[in-house]
Scaffold this motif. Structure first.
Motif, PDB file in Angstrom:
ATOM      1  N   LEU A  27     -23.600 -95.845-105.171  1.00  0.00           N
ATOM      2  CA  LEU A  27     -23.730 -96.194-106.587  1.00  0.00           C
ATOM      3  C   LEU A  27     -22.942 -95.236-107.479  1.00  0.00           C
ATOM      4  CD1 LEU A  27     -27.489 -97.241-106.730  1.00  0.00           C
ATOM      5  CD2 LEU A  27     -25.462 -98.681-106.416  1.00  0.00           C
ATOM      6  N   ASP A  28     -22.837 -93.973-107.046  1.00  0.00           N
ATOM      7  CA  ASP A  28     -21.957 -93.048-107.753  1.00  0.00           C
ATOM      8  C   ASP A  28     -20.517 -93.552-107.742  1.00  0.00           C
ATOM      9  OD1 ASP A  28     -23.741 -91.172-108.645  1.00  0.00           O
ATOM     10  OD2 ASP A  28     -23.318 -89.685-107.109  1.00  0.00           O
ATOM     11  N   ALA A  29     -20.089 -94.043-106.567  1.00  0.00           N
ATOM     12  CA  ALA A  29     -18.727 -94.579-106.462  1.00  0.00           C
ATOM     13  C   ALA A  29     -18.561 -95.811-107.341  1.00  0.00           C
ATOM     14  CB  ALA A  29     -18.405 -94.904-105.004  1.00  0.00           C
ATOM     15  N   ALA A  30     -19.569 -96.668-107.359  1.00  0.00           N
ATOM     16  CA  ALA A  30     -19.513 -97.869-108.194  1.00  0.00           C
ATOM     17  C   ALA A  30     -19.449 -97.517-109.672  1.00  0.00           C
ATOM     18  CB  ALA A  30     -20.726 -98.755-107.925  1.00  0.00           C
ATOM     19  N   MET A  31     -20.049 -96.397-110.031  1.00  0.00           N
ATOM     20  CA  MET A  31     -20.070 -95.966-111.424  1.00  0.00           C
ATOM     21  C   MET A  31     -18.831 -95.156-111.785  1.00  0.00           C
ATOM     22  SD  MET A  31     -23.312 -94.067-113.243  1.00  0.00           S
ATOM     23  CE  MET A  31     -24.392 -95.490-113.122  1.00  0.00           C
ATOM     24  N   GLY A  32     -18.027 -94.821-110.777  1.00  0.00           N
ATOM     25  CA  GLY A  32     -16.840 -94.015-111.024  1.00  0.00           C
ATOM     26  C   GLY A  32     -17.108 -92.532-111.077  1.00  0.00           C
ATOM     27  N   ARG A  33     -18.290 -92.114-110.655  1.00  0.00           N
ATOM     28  CA  ARG A  33     -18.645 -90.697-110.665  1.00  0.00           C
ATOM     29  C   ARG A  33     -18.082 -89.968-109.443  1.00  0.00           C
ATOM     30  NH1 ARG A  33     -23.154 -88.780-110.340  1.00  0.00           N
ATOM     31  NH2 ARG A  33     -22.908 -87.117-111.876  1.00  0.00           N
ATOM     32  N   ARG A  34     -17.661 -90.698-108.442  1.00  0.00           N
ATOM     33  CA  ARG A  34     -16.942 -90.112-107.309  1.00  0.00           C
ATOM     34  C   ARG A  34     -15.813 -91.049-106.940  1.00  0.00           C
ATOM     35  NH1 ARG A  34     -19.639 -87.960-103.397  1.00  0.00           N
ATOM     36  NH2 ARG A  34     -21.482 -87.610-104.698  1.00  0.00           N
ATOM     37  N   LYS A  35     -14.767 -90.511-106.335  1.00  0.00           N
ATOM     38  CA  LYS A  35     -13.550 -91.293-106.152  1.00  0.00           C
ATOM     39  C   LYS A  35     -13.669 -92.337-105.055  1.00  0.00           C
ATOM     40  CE  LYS A  35     -11.275 -87.947-103.070  1.00  0.00           C
ATOM     41  NZ  LYS A  35     -10.068 -87.078-102.891  1.00  0.00           N
ATOM     42  N   ASN A  36     -14.602 -92.150-104.117  1.00  0.00           N
ATOM     43  CA  ASN A  36     -14.765 -93.125-103.040  1.00  0.00           C
ATOM     44  C   ASN A  36     -16.096 -92.915-102.341  1.00  0.00           C
ATOM     45  OD1 ASN A  36     -14.519 -90.966-101.136  1.00  0.00           O
ATOM     46  ND2 ASN A  36     -12.300 -91.199-101.092  1.00  0.00           N
TER      47      ASN A  36
END
Length: 326
Positions: A193-202
């Motif tokens: 979900l972090d990745a989906a939110m753009g909080r991590r690159k992948n």
């Protein structure tokens, strides 16, 4: 009831605390806040900022509380890290639990619900895994929890100590206003979900050559609310002296999903796309962990109501957005 919850400012412990308070119970949280914050302590609970290794602090808390039972969640949980610094896990998860048990034997209560793990099983011979399957952990985290189960068995046999050990699989999802917020985060769904939110690159996939349908690990995901309900049922059973004094239950849905399937479901629920990075296997990761939970259903009447993956992900996504103000 009057209940002590160790690790009650964490994800699972904090969820259980909120359900206990909603049910009219009195709750004291014992937590060192090493992986949480003071803001995670539920309103209405008494809070003790302490270390389980500090026996005098534990004894003082138990004496002053006169508790009916203890729910024990406090532990380090990162299986991968346990394969780098196993000594830290044996000290924090196993030795400190012994301190807690010694204190409980000394001043009471002699009732404990233990947060155990499916990692006790290691690589299963067959799935779904039943409670009588062999116990051969493949990582030090699982071993640190299994050692506690061994201690509890002897405390029960020699001292009549009543306990329930709940071996649960992958826990995810959120209740209204409270969800997963580990610091640092290591669990797959909040990382996705972090990745989906753009909080991590992948999002990283560790291992693509497991003997599964798409080569990635298979796990059983249970909603945190259903898991919390299981703890409340177990605590109630321990206060009933007509029931067995030693209970061991698996907590899961009986359905497994590969890492790629979880990623696809997250894309579907969030409507977001994000890159995936394929990485080598991590030491100690079993290929498949899927629970057989018929025992707790038949003996304690556990009835999970939020088991499907999309429901879990939807609740987690809602919490994630609230948490980060999106």
């Amino acid at each position: 009831m009057n209940v002590l919850v160790t690790g009650g400012a964490g994800y699972i412990g904090g969820t259980v605390v909120r359900l206990l308070l909603a049910g009219g119970h009195k709750v004291t949280i014992f937590d060192n806040l090493s992986h949480s914050k003071r803001s995670a302590v539920a309103e209405g609970a008494t809070f003790v900022h302490g270390e389980l290794a500090d026996k005098e602090c534990v004894l003082k808390t138990l004496r002053e509380g006169a508790f009916d039972g203890v729910l024990h969640f406090a532990a380090l949980i990162e299986a991968g890290e346990s394969m780098v610094v196993p000594e830290t896990f044996f000290r924090n998860n196993t030795a400190t639990t012994l301190t807690l048990l010694e204190a409980m034997l000394e001043v009471g209560p002699r009732r404990l619900v233990f947060s155990s793990t499916a990692a006790c099983y290691g690589e299963p011979e067959k799935t779904p895994i039943l409670e009588d399957a062999k116990l051969e952990p493949t990582n030090a985290y699982g071993e640190s929890k299994l050692l506690v189960e061994h201690m509890l068995r002897w405390m029960n046999k020699i001292h009549g100590f009543r306990y329930a050990s709940l071996r649960y699989f992958n826990v995810a999802g959120a209740i209204e206003g409270y969800g997963e917020a580990h610091e640092p985060e290591s669990h797959i769904i909040p990382l996705i979900l972090d990745a989906a939110m753009g909080r991590r690159k992948n999002i990283k996939i560790f291992g693509q050559d497991y003997p599964t349908k798409d080569g990635t690990c298979v796990r059983d995901y249970v909603h945190v609310k259903d898991l919390a309900d299981a703890h409340l049922l177990a605590l109630g059973a321990l206060t009933d002296d007509t029931r067995p004094s030693r209970m061991i239950y698996n907590i899961g849905t009986g359905t497994g999903f590969t890492v790629r399937e979880v990623i696809d479901a997250a894309r579907r629920v969030t409507g977001k796309d994000f890159p995936v990075e394929e990485c080598p296997r991590r030491d100690g990761d079993p290929a498949v962990l899927v629970a057989g939970s018929d025992k707790i259903k038949s003996e304690l009447g556990w009835n999970p109501t939020s088991g499907d993956l999309d429901t879990i992900l939807t609740s987690a996504w809602k919490w994630h957005q609230i948490r980060y103000g999106s």
